[in-house]
Design a protein around this motif. Structure first.
Motif, PDB file in Angstrom:
ATOM      1  N   PHE A  97      73.009  52.206  56.679  1.00 49.29           N
ATOM      2  CA  PHE A  97      72.009  53.227  56.399  1.00 49.29           C
ATOM      3  C   PHE A  97      72.481  54.590  56.910  1.00 49.29           C
ATOM      4  O   PHE A  97      72.121  55.625  56.344  1.00 49.29           O
ATOM      5  CB  PHE A  97      70.662  52.854  57.017  1.00 49.29           C
ATOM      6  N   GLY A  98      73.284  54.595  57.969  1.00 50.61           N
ATOM      7  CA  GLY A  98      73.827  55.855  58.468  1.00 50.61           C
ATOM      8  C   GLY A  98      74.806  56.489  57.500  1.00 50.61           C
ATOM      9  O   GLY A  98      74.731  57.693  57.221  1.00 50.61           O
ATOM     10  N   ILE A  99      75.736  55.699  56.961  1.00 53.61           N
ATOM     11  CA  ILE A  99      76.695  56.275  56.011  1.00 53.61           C
ATOM     12  C   ILE A  99      76.012  56.576  54.682  1.00 53.61           C
ATOM     13  O   ILE A  99      76.425  57.474  53.951  1.00 53.61           O
ATOM     14  CB  ILE A  99      77.934  55.370  55.815  1.00 53.61           C
ATOM     15  N   PHE A 100      74.955  55.823  54.393  1.00 52.96           N
ATOM     16  CA  PHE A 100      74.142  56.106  53.206  1.00 52.96           C
ATOM     17  C   PHE A 100      73.516  57.501  53.328  1.00 52.96           C
ATOM     18  O   PHE A 100      73.557  58.309  52.390  1.00 52.96           O
ATOM     19  CB  PHE A 100      73.070  55.022  53.104  1.00 52.96           C
ATOM     20  N   ILE A 134      68.495  61.933  43.922  1.00 55.10           N
ATOM     21  CA  ILE A 134      67.395  61.088  43.439  1.00 55.10           C
ATOM     22  C   ILE A 134      67.763  59.609  43.548  1.00 55.10           C
ATOM     23  O   ILE A 134      66.953  58.779  43.992  1.00 55.10           O
ATOM     24  CB  ILE A 134      67.035  61.445  41.980  1.00 55.10           C
ATOM     25  N   ASN A 135      69.001  59.269  43.177  1.00 50.21           N
ATOM     26  CA  ASN A 135      69.439  57.876  43.278  1.00 50.21           C
ATOM     27  C   ASN A 135      69.421  57.384  44.719  1.00 50.21           C
ATOM     28  O   ASN A 135      68.965  56.268  45.009  1.00 50.21           O
ATOM     29  CB  ASN A 135      70.844  57.726  42.691  1.00 50.21           C
ATOM     30  N   LEU A 136      69.900  58.222  45.623  1.00 50.91           N
ATOM     31  CA  LEU A 136      69.928  57.846  47.038  1.00 50.91           C
ATOM     32  C   LEU A 136      68.522  57.657  47.593  1.00 50.91           C
ATOM     33  O   LEU A 136      68.247  56.702  48.314  1.00 50.91           O
ATOM     34  CB  LEU A 136      70.682  58.910  47.844  1.00 50.91           C
ATOM     35  N   VAL A 137      67.618  58.572  47.256  1.00 46.70           N
ATOM     36  CA  VAL A 137      66.237  58.478  47.732  1.00 46.70           C
ATOM     37  C   VAL A 137      65.562  57.227  47.184  1.00 46.70           C
ATOM     38  O   VAL A 137      64.847  56.520  47.918  1.00 46.70           O
ATOM     39  CB  VAL A 137      65.450  59.747  47.345  1.00 46.70           C
ATOM     40  N   MET A 138      65.786  56.921  45.924  1.00 49.57           N
ATOM     41  CA  MET A 138      65.174  55.744  45.322  1.00 49.57           C
ATOM     42  C   MET A 138      65.685  54.460  45.975  1.00 49.57           C
ATOM     43  O   MET A 138      64.894  53.547  46.284  1.00 49.57           O
ATOM     44  CB  MET A 138      65.457  55.710  43.814  1.00 49.57           C
ATOM     45  N   ILE A 139      66.983  54.378  46.211  1.00 52.71           N
ATOM     46  CA  ILE A 139      67.544  53.190  46.867  1.00 52.71           C
ATOM     47  C   ILE A 139      66.979  53.050  48.277  1.00 52.71           C
ATOM     48  O   ILE A 139      66.636  51.952  48.725  1.00 52.71           O
ATOM     49  CB  ILE A 139      69.078  53.274  46.901  1.00 52.71           C
ATOM     50  N   LEU A 140      66.861  54.178  48.984  1.00 53.06           N
ATOM     51  CA  LEU A 140      66.303  54.150  50.337  1.00 53.06           C
ATOM     52  C   LEU A 140      64.864  53.654  50.323  1.00 53.06           C
ATOM     53  O   LEU A 140      64.493  52.768  51.098  1.00 53.06           O
ATOM     54  CB  LEU A 140      66.363  55.553  50.945  1.00 53.06           C
ATOM     55  N   LEU A 141      64.045  54.201  49.439  1.00 54.14           N
ATOM     56  CA  LEU A 141      62.636  53.822  49.386  1.00 54.14           C
ATOM     57  C   LEU A 141      62.470  52.353  49.005  1.00 54.14           C
ATOM     58  O   LEU A 141      61.610  51.651  49.561  1.00 54.14           O
ATOM     59  CB  LEU A 141      61.895  54.715  48.387  1.00 54.14           C
ATOM     60  N   ILE A 142      63.279  51.878  48.078  1.00 48.36           N
ATOM     61  CA  ILE A 142      63.202  50.476  47.669  1.00 48.36           C
ATOM     62  C   ILE A 142      63.540  49.556  48.835  1.00 48.36           C
ATOM     63  O   ILE A 142      62.855  48.554  49.095  1.00 48.36           O
ATOM     64  CB  ILE A 142      64.132  50.209  46.475  1.00 48.36           C
ATOM     65  N   ASN A 143      64.596  49.905  49.575  1.00 47.35           N
ATOM     66  CA  ASN A 143      65.000  49.067  50.709  1.00 47.35           C
ATOM     67  C   ASN A 143      63.956  49.066  51.816  1.00 47.35           C
ATOM     68  O   ASN A 143      63.651  48.022  52.400  1.00 47.35           O
ATOM     69  CB  ASN A 143      66.347  49.547  51.259  1.00 47.35           C
ATOM     70  N   HIS A 195      67.024  50.124  60.448  1.00 46.49           N
ATOM     71  CA  HIS A 195      67.449  50.887  59.273  1.00 46.49           C
ATOM     72  C   HIS A 195      67.099  52.366  59.429  1.00 46.49           C
ATOM     73  O   HIS A 195      67.924  53.250  59.166  1.00 46.49           O
ATOM     74  CB  HIS A 195      66.778  50.331  58.020  1.00 46.49           C
ATOM     75  N   ILE A 196      65.877  52.635  59.857  1.00 51.91           N
ATOM     76  CA  ILE A 196      65.433  54.022  60.013  1.00 51.91           C
ATOM     77  C   ILE A 196      66.237  54.723  61.096  1.00 51.91           C
ATOM     78  O   ILE A 196      66.647  55.886  60.943  1.00 51.91           O
ATOM     79  CB  ILE A 196      63.927  54.070  60.324  1.00 51.91           C
ATOM     80  N   GLY A 197      66.493  54.027  62.202  1.00 54.60           N
ATOM     81  CA  GLY A 197      67.292  54.625  63.269  1.00 54.60           C
ATOM     82  C   GLY A 197      68.701  54.953  62.815  1.00 54.60           C
ATOM     83  O   GLY A 197      69.227  56.031  63.117  1.00 54.60           O
ATOM     84  N   GLY A 198      69.338  54.020  62.096  1.00 57.83           N
ATOM     85  CA  GLY A 198      70.674  54.290  61.569  1.00 57.83           C
ATOM     86  C   GLY A 198      70.674  55.444  60.598  1.00 57.83           C
ATOM     87  O   GLY A 198      71.583  56.282  60.602  1.00 57.83           O
ATOM     88  N   PHE A 199      69.637  55.506  59.763  1.00 58.87           N
ATOM     89  CA  PHE A 199      69.511  56.592  58.794  1.00 58.87           C
ATOM     90  C   PHE A 199      69.380  57.940  59.511  1.00 58.87           C
ATOM     91  O   PHE A 199      70.044  58.922  59.144  1.00 58.87           O
ATOM     92  CB  PHE A 199      68.292  56.336  57.906  1.00 58.87           C
ATOM     93  N   LEU A 200      68.553  57.990  60.551  1.00 59.55           N
ATOM     94  CA  LEU A 200      68.381  59.240  61.307  1.00 59.55           C
ATOM     95  C   LEU A 200      69.671  59.628  62.026  1.00 59.55           C
ATOM     96  O   LEU A 200      70.045  60.807  62.050  1.00 59.55           O
ATOM     97  CB  LEU A 200      67.241  59.089  62.313  1.00 59.55           C
TER      98      LEU A 200
END
Length: 253
Positions: A141-144, A168-177, A193-198
């Motif tokens: 999720f971090g590299i995403f 848009i593709n990245l946001v959609m994949i994130l929201l789905i996951n 996931h959220i921590g890695g993303f941040l």
């Protein structure tokens, strides 16, 4: 009927301009994929021979052991997985994103970002989720997130249409996951996931490649104008910031 053709000089000039992209092989991505896969094989063999998942017991994110001082568990879960499907999905995502991103980040910066994201994800999971967890998805999720920041910060080179579609593709994949984690299976560690993303966002915003074209047509290449000091500052911000967050449970005792 004669067909109209574009002016030859203009067309030849357009075709003559070629931008040379960084010619780096995704060495770190390949090494991480191989090492993580080998560790899973060892983890699986030990489990079927002893009846216990010993690698998880010694390296998984288990809050009570972290509270006893086993702080390596805020990083080592990124090298462990709970099953073959878990491993394959994470390694596929790592290879697909890493193959694109590492060529611009370079091996050292990409590796740093990967493990800082894993650390950030496990810290947030430790603070907010009592359940044990493991898996490279914190780092994934971090590299995403870093890929999204990279596209956004270099949108003048990618162009508005490609940038918009990619974001848009990245946001959609994130929201789905995230939705799958919250509404689907309870075993998914969304806080990780959220921590890695941040962690990926914070690092990439200040330390990610900022590209510019150098040279003159038709000999153009891409140069990264990000300063080394920016990478150091971003690394310290992520590491120190999430270390402070990790101290919260200890302060409550």
């Amino acid at each position: 009927m004669n067909e109209e053709t574009p002016p030859q000089g203009e067309e030849q000039q357009r075709q003559a301009v070629r931008v040379q992209l960084p010619d780096r092989k995704p060495i770190v991505t390949i090494i991480l994929t191989v090492i993580t896969s080998v560790i899973f094989i060892v983890q699986y063999l030990v489990q079927i021979s002893t009846g216990y998942d010993l690698l998880f017991l010694f390296g998984g994110k288990i809050n009570e052991f972290i509270m006893q001082g086993e702080v390596w568990r805020l990083l080592t879960p990124a090298l462990l997985h709970g099953g073959i499907l878990h491993l394959v999905l994470n390694m596929y995502a790592l290879f697909m994103i890493g193959n694109r991103l590492e060529r611009f980040y370079g091996p050292g910066r990409f590796l740093l970002m990967y493990f800082l994201s894993a650390f950030a994800g496990n810290v947030l999971s430790f603070v907010l989720t009592p359940a044990p967890s493991l898996g490279a998805s914190t780092a994934i999720f971090g590299i995403f997130a870093a890929e999204g920041i990279f596209i956004f910060q270099n949108r003048t080179l990618f162009g508005p249409t490609r940038t918009r579609q990619a974001i848009i593709n990245l946001v959609m994949i994130l929201l789905i996951n995230l939705a799958y984690g919250f509404l689907g299976r309870a075993l998914i560690d969304n806080m990780g996931h959220i921590g890695g993303f941040l962690g990926g966002i914070f690092f990439a915003w200040k330390a990610g490649p900022t590209l510019k074209l150098v040279g003159a047509p038709p000999f153009l290449s891409i140069s990264d104008s990000r300063r080394r000091s920016d990478i150091v500052v971003a690394s310290l911000v992520v590491f120190i910031g999430f270390t402070i967050i990790a101290l919260i449970p200890f302060l409550k005792t």
